[in-house]
Structure formats: C-alpha cells, structure tokens
Design an enzyme around this catalytic site. Sequence first.
Site, PDB file in Angstrom:
ATOM      1  N   HIS A 254      40.571  44.557  43.245  1.00 36.30           N
ATOM      2  CA  HIS A 254      41.614  44.557  42.213  1.00 36.30           C
ATOM      3  C   HIS A 254      41.668  45.905  41.488  1.00 36.30           C
ATOM      4  O   HIS A 254      40.628  46.427  41.076  1.00 36.30           O
ATOM      5  CB  HIS A 254      41.313  43.430  41.207  1.00 36.30           C
TER       6      HIS A 254
HETATM    7 CA    CA Z   1      44.030  46.179  45.388  1.00 42.30          CA
END
Ligand code: CA
Length: 396
Positions: free
Chosen positions: A183
């Site tokens: 992320h």
């Molecule tokens: Ca990513």
Amino acid sequence: DNGIQRPSRETVSFHYNARVEGHHFGSQHPMKPWRLTLTKQLVLSYGLQYAMDMYESRMATKAELAAFHSEEYLSFLARLNPRKDLDKDEKHLYLGDDSTSLDCPVFDGMWDYFRYYSGASLDGARALISDQSDIAINWSGGLHHAHKNKASGFCYINDIVVAIQQLLLTNTRVLYIDIDVHHGDGVEEAFFSTDRVLTLSFHNFAYGFFPETGKIGDIGPKDPSNAGAHHSLNVPLKPGISDDQWRMTFQQIAGAVIDQYNPSAVVLQCGADSLGGDRLGPFNLNIKAHGSCVEFVKDRCFNRKLLILGGGGYTPRNVARCWTHETAICVGAHLNETIPAHVPYRQAFVGAEHGDGRLYPDFDQLQRVIHENENTEEYLQSLVENIYEQLRYIQG
Ligand code: CA
Ligand code: ZLV
Ligand code: ZN
C-alpha cells in the site's frame, strides 16, 4: 477523422545517477540497489538510450527535501552513519522500534543515496513542468512509505511526495497511481487533506502483510467538508491474482479514475514486487501484465504529463526485465525476446531457473513458490463497483 493530428511521439527522458548503485542495506536485507545496475545494463544493451533523453541526475538538496520532511528529521538523517552511537530515543523516533528498524537500517552513504534517488524524481518532475519532456522515468525512485518525520518499510525519504509537490506548481490536479504490491501509505497520508492530488493504490491486503492499511473503504477523511474526502482510493487484492484479472481490474478502475478526475499530470509508481516470483510479494503477474498498466496509462494520458517511478522489487533479474520492458513501452519500442548476448551480468538471466536468457519468461513455470489465486471474479467485481460508487463524489 476530425483532422487533428497527433504529434508523432512523446519526448521521453530518463533520469539516473549510477552513484545510487553502490549502496547496501546489509547482506540479509531484501532491498538491493544492485537491481538498478542490472536494469540500467539491460536498458542500454537493448539500445533504448537512443530513443530517450538521458540525464545524469543531481542530488536533491536538504532544502528541497524540506518541502515535505521536517528539518529535525533531515538533520538526523544527514548525521547518521553506522559508526555513530545512536541515541535510543532519537533512533526510535525516526527509524522505528527494534523490530521495525530492521526494515530501515543505518548504512554507509545513506544520506547521499537518498539525495540521489530524490534528485532524479525532482529532475523528472521539472523536465515535465518545463515541457522538455512528456514522459520522465526514474527507476531509482518510488519510495512510497516514508513519512514526514519517520522512515518506514525500506523508505527514508519520500521522493514521490516532493516530486508531486513540484508538479503542483503548474498542475491543478495530479493523479498518483501505485502498482507496488504494498500500500502506498506515505503518499496517501501526505495528500490526505487535499483534492489536488488523488491517490490510487493497488496492493496485496492481508493481515500481517505490511503495512496492513489500504482497505476498500479507506477513501480519505471522514469529514465530508475536508477537501481530501474521497480523494484516496484503495484496491485491496488477495494473493495469487492472475494476469487477466489484474488487467481487467486495473483498466476498469484506472480508466474511470483518469476520466473522472481529469488530471493534467500522472505519477505512476511501478513497484516490481507485484510480479510472480518476487521474494516478498504474493502475486503471480507476468512482465507483460505488469507493463500493461504503463501502456494503458500512457495511452489514456496522451496530452498529460507522466512521471514513471520504480519502487519495490526483490528478485533483481525480474525487476530489470520489468523496468526495461516498461522503458520500451514509454518510447514505443518492441524488444527482442532473447536478451542481447553482450549485456553485462547476462548470467543473471540464463539457466532454467533464471528464465533461459529470455526477456519474458513464464513465471508459472519458474516459480518455486506458487501463490494460490484467492481472488474470485465476484470479489474483484465488487471492488470495481465500490470504486465507481466513490467516483461519483469526484469532480474533474
Ligand atoms: Ca500499491
Ligand atoms: O516495496 O525485513 O513486515 C517499497 C516497498 O513497498 C515488516 N516490514 C515489518 C513490520 C514489522 N516487520 C518485520 C521487520 C523485519 C525487518 C526485516 C525483512 C528482512 C528479510 C526479508 C523480508 C523482510 C521484510 N520486511 C518483508 N516485509 C517487510 C516489511 C517491509 C516491507 C517494505 C516494502 C517496501 C520500496
Ligand atoms: Zn513494495
């Protein structure tokens, strides 16, 4: 035909300084700056330097980095070296506790290393702003986890944030797309409260998988009067996603986001740890599926500035293959499947386990660890629909 002519080709610029190559996080550490040597050698052996403007990037200055990071944190980083006795509190504050600080070790020449990879991203952003370039590439950048006051996940300085800040000088809206298997939390956090940057991260999401953030419902500040509301988008995928599923999901989502948000500049973080066979990532993507994102964004972003950055990627031979293929996409070249005989370190690409000297080996046939595909069509379709729902709040 409306008679409007497409200029024949975009100008591509490549920003790199070979001095990043010699830095080492430690022999057990998965981040190997040497993957950049391998990438550069492969790019050169295919002759791609003749199709781009090649720039030797300069070091970013402390003042440039202070546009995002705090003075205290930068002074701490500048003073760090492996022979220095560290104040425990200060170390904890800036590099994390003893378990997480293994991710961000202290190593020789680190301050120079940070300034080189950040300088290349800044140079790229400036080449776009001044119209010297349409697509700027920095494979040494893309370090998306660094925070204003803290190193995290192999990232100490967030070159992406400082490059986007640069682009915001002349662009009203900048779209950030992140296909690293992790992320893009640092970039999301930096622009959490503004509608001038929309962040979109595709990543593996599972309990225990770093950094454990980026759920589908994480769309920015909860307060609807905050400008940043709905301007963070996340696509949490499960291990083992197939090439076709990835292409479908990426194109449906990125296409809709580009159309709706209508940015004048796009930053694409191309972390190669989303490839099959990566030492850290559990996806099954082949190089052409990963590259299809660059192809798609480039086509959709005709007439918009594009900054292409690296990121993660922990199986160096595949990182080099992937980013060479993506460099070729940027310049519009097709590469021979057989890796040129004269490339230095060619042995890294040969042998049955290393892909037989081919640029596009089939990872399903090479991988020792096969990650079972946990993504159902229903799950992926629900993600796409969820994002479409969020996009109704976005004004372009
Ligand atoms: Ca990513
Ligand atoms: O690719 O680490 O899981 C951009 C990027 O996105 C963790 N870190 C942390 C949180 C507590 N743990 C464990 C700390 C381990 C320290 C050493 C490794 C050493 C050997 C092999 C793997 C790892 C490792 N560390 C794997 N995953 C982690 C993550 C950080 C991932 C950063 C991804 C960076 C460049
Ligand atoms: Zn990563």
